[in-house]
Scaffold this active site. Structure first.
Site, PDB file in Angstrom:
ATOM      1  N   LYS A 118      18.197  76.393  23.874  1.00 39.00           N
ATOM      2  CA  LYS A 118      19.451  77.141  23.864  1.00 39.00           C
ATOM      3  C   LYS A 118      20.004  77.345  25.276  1.00 39.00           C
ATOM      4  O   LYS A 118      19.267  77.562  26.236  1.00 39.00           O
ATOM      5  CB  LYS A 118      19.232  78.506  23.201  1.00 39.00           C
ATOM      6  CG  LYS A 118      18.934  78.429  21.706  1.00 39.00           C
ATOM      7  CD  LYS A 118      20.119  77.915  20.924  1.00 39.00           C
ATOM      8  CE  LYS A 118      19.821  77.769  19.444  1.00 39.00           C
ATOM      9  NZ  LYS A 118      19.682  79.038  18.755  1.00 39.00           N
ATOM     10  N   ILE A 443      11.573  73.285   5.888  1.00 39.88           N
ATOM     11  CA  ILE A 443      12.173  74.524   6.386  1.00 39.88           C
ATOM     12  C   ILE A 443      13.250  75.051   5.446  1.00 39.88           C
ATOM     13  O   ILE A 443      13.599  76.223   5.496  1.00 39.88           O
ATOM     14  CB  ILE A 443      12.723  74.317   7.812  1.00 39.88           C
ATOM     15  CG1 ILE A 443      11.591  73.839   8.733  1.00 39.88           C
ATOM     16  CG2 ILE A 443      13.320  75.593   8.377  1.00 39.88           C
ATOM     17  CD1 ILE A 443      10.373  74.743   8.753  1.00 39.88           C
ATOM     18  N   CYS A 528      28.643  70.765  14.549  1.00 41.50           N
ATOM     19  CA  CYS A 528      29.579  71.866  14.730  1.00 41.50           C
ATOM     20  C   CYS A 528      29.339  72.914  13.660  1.00 41.50           C
ATOM     21  O   CYS A 528      28.940  72.592  12.533  1.00 41.50           O
ATOM     22  CB  CYS A 528      31.019  71.369  14.628  1.00 41.50           C
ATOM     23  SG  CYS A 528      31.469  70.128  15.861  1.00 41.50           S
ATOM     24  N   TRP A 573      24.873  84.456  15.088  1.00 43.74           N
ATOM     25  CA  TRP A 573      25.635  83.242  14.835  1.00 43.74           C
ATOM     26  C   TRP A 573      26.960  83.531  14.143  1.00 43.74           C
ATOM     27  O   TRP A 573      27.585  82.635  13.571  1.00 43.74           O
ATOM     28  CB  TRP A 573      24.793  82.258  14.022  1.00 43.74           C
ATOM     29  CG  TRP A 573      23.644  81.717  14.836  1.00 43.74           C
ATOM     30  CD1 TRP A 573      23.359  81.992  16.135  1.00 43.74           C
ATOM     31  CD2 TRP A 573      22.627  80.826  14.388  1.00 43.74           C
ATOM     32  NE1 TRP A 573      22.229  81.333  16.532  1.00 43.74           N
ATOM     33  CE2 TRP A 573      21.755  80.614  15.486  1.00 43.74           C
ATOM     34  CE3 TRP A 573      22.367  80.193  13.175  1.00 43.74           C
ATOM     35  CZ2 TRP A 573      20.641  79.779  15.385  1.00 43.74           C
ATOM     36  CZ3 TRP A 573      21.260  79.364  13.085  1.00 43.74           C
ATOM     37  CH2 TRP A 573      20.410  79.160  14.177  1.00 43.74           C
ATOM     38  N   CYS A 655      13.421  78.255  15.951  1.00 47.02           N
ATOM     39  CA  CYS A 655      13.467  76.932  16.569  1.00 47.02           C
ATOM     40  C   CYS A 655      14.004  77.029  17.985  1.00 47.02           C
ATOM     41  O   CYS A 655      14.774  77.919  18.314  1.00 47.02           O
ATOM     42  CB  CYS A 655      14.304  75.967  15.743  1.00 47.02           C
ATOM     43  SG  CYS A 655      15.979  76.527  15.378  1.00 47.02           S
ATOM     44  N   GLU A 677       9.654  75.267  16.065  1.00 55.07           N
ATOM     45  CA  GLU A 677       9.912  73.954  16.641  1.00 55.07           C
ATOM     46  C   GLU A 677       8.828  73.652  17.656  1.00 55.07           C
ATOM     47  O   GLU A 677       8.548  74.462  18.535  1.00 55.07           O
ATOM     48  CB  GLU A 677      11.288  73.952  17.316  1.00 55.07           C
ATOM     49  CG  GLU A 677      11.626  72.649  18.023  1.00 55.07           C
ATOM     50  CD  GLU A 677      11.070  72.563  19.423  1.00 55.07           C
ATOM     51  OE1 GLU A 677      10.691  71.456  19.822  1.00 55.07           O
ATOM     52  OE2 GLU A 677      10.997  73.593  20.103  1.00 55.07           O
ATOM     53  N   HIS A 706      16.159  66.718  14.784  1.00 48.89           N
ATOM     54  CA  HIS A 706      17.422  66.547  15.502  1.00 48.89           C
ATOM     55  C   HIS A 706      17.576  65.126  16.032  1.00 48.89           C
ATOM     56  O   HIS A 706      18.532  64.828  16.751  1.00 48.89           O
ATOM     57  CB  HIS A 706      17.527  67.559  16.642  1.00 48.89           C
ATOM     58  CG  HIS A 706      17.571  68.974  16.162  1.00 48.89           C
ATOM     59  ND1 HIS A 706      16.423  69.694  15.923  1.00 48.89           N
ATOM     60  CD2 HIS A 706      18.605  69.786  15.824  1.00 48.89           C
ATOM     61  CE1 HIS A 706      16.758  70.902  15.484  1.00 48.89           C
ATOM     62  NE2 HIS A 706      18.070  70.978  15.416  1.00 48.89           N
TER      63      HIS A 706
END
Length: 768
Positions: A118, A443, A528, A573, A655, A677, A706
């Protein structure tokens, strides 16, 4: 007063960048088409900012994937494993770039991507640079130079943006022991000087260096590095105007250091820390200017022009107008593009919309503040409308719910505790669930195909009835349950086909939330999200997930997890109201999730996962403020999760987080199982759990979702054995890193089959 912008959303108001990248990755378009799409977006953004009246318009704020990855390519911080992607092959520099971001599995090569984490306390992810002892750097990509030239040819002279050299090193990771990455500063700085030399020859006047670490806790080495870097830049380029940008925090105790740096301007985030202005005004010497970040670059509420003008007046009276610059608090990367696109009254009402501003509107706020501050037109009609909207928001009955406030006031400490300690709960859960060693699960989400997304779109348009839509989703869920049984997963999920997003889905069913039609922001790469908007007190009118979890469980005797998003992640979020403490809003959401957990338990769901990937992300950037945040955030999770019987197994998922400093607090969450993660870091994150002797169940992710690459069974067994060395067998779970929603089915099928095989291989010696 000059106006400037630190960065503009790169994705496009209709997510054009997402589609361009994904078409290229899928082979549906050429490299030339991808580059043309990027060029068009940059041109649109530059012209929009020019039309808005911004004096210093940024360049090099555009990226096809991530600005930190761009910097790594620029200075040739390319790990050795990626060199062969282009050497002797037909792959382009862009293919190398995407290989670093997404991994590479082609032409007999199998390369893992750079680690992703992040960007400070935001929901944006960046690619972590990898550093070796004594590493050398050189200019490789000329992107920053090329994009300045590109804008110049359009008649727009921009302010190039670079991640500052100190922050760039601190954003990375040492890939071997025995050195400190900040020691590489002398090797790195010559590349920056070469870039500046080329830019100066092209006529660059201003350069923005993003140094957010200047607003964090620094050691002596880092402080010395800042002094070394900016003194050498000033000596080498005495005519170049350097703007040093800090954001997301106040400079605090580093104010003396910041004021001593030989730069032309220092940018302050006065949304996050407005009180830092007075201190900096008392320290800053002539002729340095101060850039006032008074327009919120992280949230979507309108600016209180009156409050901002007070700060501007304070700075102007001390320094004079010519030494004051106006800007958003940080890059506008973190907010949607254009509120004008929100024309559907059913989605976003006009009453709430008048309280909001997206990136385009925030540019207008910056230039309006410039006009009001320099012309003193407080009878300005735009100013009056702004103040009327601010006042109406404070008193609107849409916002306040006395029942919710009363329930929050009645919360007791007992509501934040399970009935028995973990050891006793674990025995009861083992007896009830009868799971094998190293139980396998996922997950939560599974790939949402074009068909699934089209059903949702048709349903929203009215082209499908609810009966038709639910039938399609039931069939899809049934097929997934059968497939999971077939490959031998031990704990199943229902796939979340009914969900658009792990936060938006819940926001749609919670009172106190509203939404946008085009409020997209970049999370990572082409991913997105459209954050919901918390505008008022939050409550849960009806059950949100019980139907689909119960339906899935009715299809099988294998346990099916109920899947929820936790209160802190829903808060973090979302675009959150700024008229009350975040802790208060988190507690309101926690009570809503608690109701859902208890309803799932009553419906016979024995495993309930409450995802909290954002707990670590929400940590204040200064350690002195950590404990206050952790106290209310961990309490919110426990309020949401602790209203169940011992036999009900509570999972959580996190994660892209570093846990070393907060492992005690993670343990205090008291989830029965935590999944994390771990694959990109090669299980490094488990070190914190091992040293702490984390007592509960752990599922370290064994493959990176990812990236499109499919790891082998042997690779997963290798990672599991590393985990086995630090986690007791009875506590070790086997799962991917994260949800599978964004992946495609072929790679998902193959990877999960390999994962189940890896778990079985691990069981064999134990059983023998």
């Amino acid at each position: 007063m000059l106006t400037h912008n630190l960065g503009y959303p790169r994705i496009g108001s209709q997510r054009q960048l997402k589609r361009a990248c994904e078409d290229y990755w899928a082979g549906r378009s050429t490299l030339q088409q991808l580059l043309q799409a990027g060029s068009k977006l940059r041109e649109e953004n530059w012209k929009l900012q020019k039309e808005a009246g911004i004096d210093l318009i940024p360049s090099n704020d555009f990226s096809f994937y991530d600005q930190v990855l761009d910097m790594s390519l620029m200075v040739n911080a390319i790990p050795q494993r990626f060199h062969d992607v282009v050497i002797g092959r037909k792959n382009s520099e862009m293919d190398l770039y995407f290989a670093m971001a997404r991994g590479f599995q082609k032409d007999g090569m199998d390369l893992t991507a750079l680690e992703m984490t992040k960007w400070f306390d935001t929901n944006y992810h960046y690619l972590v640079p990898e550093f070796q002892k004594g590493q050398l750097f050189k200019l490789f990509s000329t992107k920053v130079i090329d994009e300045f030239n590109e804008a110049k040819q359009l008649g727009i002279k921009t302010k190039p943006v670079l991640i500052g050299p100190v922050s760039y090193l601190l954003l990375g990771k040492e890939k071997e022991q025995g050195f400190d990455r900040i020691d590489l500063i002398e090797n790195l700085l010559p590349v920056y000087l070469e870039i500046l030399n080329r830019l100066e020859k092209l006529g660059v006047e201003w350069v923005q260096f993003d140094e957010p670490f200047l607003a964090l806790d620094l050691g002596e080495k880092e402080r010395n590095a800042f002094t070394y870097v900016y003194q050498l830049i000033r000596t080498s380029f005495p005519k170049l105007k350097v703007l040093l940008a800090t954001y997301f925090e106040g400079i605090g105790e580093e104010s003396v250091l910041a004021a001593s740096l030989p730069v032309c301007a220092i940018h302050l985030d006065l949304v996050r820390k407005p009180k830092q202005l007075s201190q900096m005004l008392s320290l800053i010497p002539e002729p340095i200017s101060i850039s006032l970040g008074v327009v919120d670059g992280r949230n979507i509420w309108i600016n209180d022009l009156e409050a901002s003008l007070k700060l501007i007046k304070e700075a102007a009276e001390k320094l004079g107008e010519s030494r004051v610059m106006l800007a958003p608090s940080c890059s506008l990367l973190h907010v949607p593009c254009d509120l004008d696109l929100e024309s559907d009254e059913k989605v976003l009402s006009s009453e709430i919309k008048k309280w909001m501003a997206f990136a385009k509107q925030k540019l207008g706020e910056v230039t309006l503040l410039q006009k009001l501050a320099t012309e003193e037109q407080l009878d300005n009609i735009d100013f009056r409308r702004n103040q009327e909207a601010i006042a109406s928001r404070k008193t609107s009955p849409l916002i306040h719910d006395n029942k919710v406030k009363a329930r929050v006031g009645a919360v007791t400490s007992a509501m934040a505790s399970r009935k028995s300690p973990f050891a006793l709960r674990a025995e009861k859960q083992r007896e009830l669930l009868n799971l094998p060693l190293y139980p396998t699960t996922t997950i939560g989400s599974f790939p949402q195909t074009k068909e699934v997304r089209s059903w949702r779109a048709k349903y929203k348009r009215g082209d499908l009835s609810k009966v038709q839509y639910d039938k399609l989703l039931r069939d899809e869920t049934t097929g997934l349950i059968r497939w999971q049984e077939e490959i031998g997963l031990d704990v199943l999920v229902h796939g979340e086909y009914e969900r658009n997003d792990m936060v938006e889905y819940f926001g749609e069913q919670l009172k106190g939330y509203t939404f946008s039609s085009n409020g997209w922001v970049q999370s990572y790469g082409s991913r997105c999200v459209k954050p919901p908007i918390v505008f008022g007190d939050v409550s849960r009118p009806n059950p949100m997930t019980v139907y689909w979890s119960s339906f899935a469980q009715s299809l099988t005797k294998v346990p099916v997890k109920g899947m929820l998003t936790g209160p802190v992640t829903i808060l973090q979020w979302s675009f959150v109201r700024d008229d009350q403490p975040r802790s208060e809003t988190a507690l309101q959401i926690a009570l809503a999730i608690r109701d859902e957990v208890q309803d799932l338990e009553k419906a016979g769901i024995k495993i309930i996962q409450i995802d909290e990937p954002a707990i670590r992300e929400g940590l204040p950037l200064r350690k002195a403020e950590w404990q206050q945040y952790l106290a209310w955030s961990i309490r919110a999770f426990r309020i949401s999760s602790c209203g169940v019987e011992d036999e009900t197994q509570i999972h959580t998922h996190m994660c892209y987080s570093e846990f070393n400093d907060i492992i005690q607090n993670i343990a205090e969450m008291d989830a029965d199982v935590i999944t994390i993660e771990c694959s990109r870091s090669q299980m490094e994150l488990l070190d914190a759990f091992a040293k702490f002797k984390y007592p509960n169940g752990i599922g370290p992710g064994v493959y990176d979702i990812h990236s499109p690459r499919v790891p082998s069974q042997e690779e997963m067994v290798f990672l599991l054995k590393k985990a086995q060395a630090v986690i007791p067998d009875e506590n070790l779970w086997v799962n991917p890193d994260c949800g599978l929603k964004t992946r495609h089915w072929p790679e998902t099928r193959e990877a999960l089959i390999q994962m189940v095989a890896a778990a079985k291989a691990l069981r064999e010696p134990v059983l023998a």
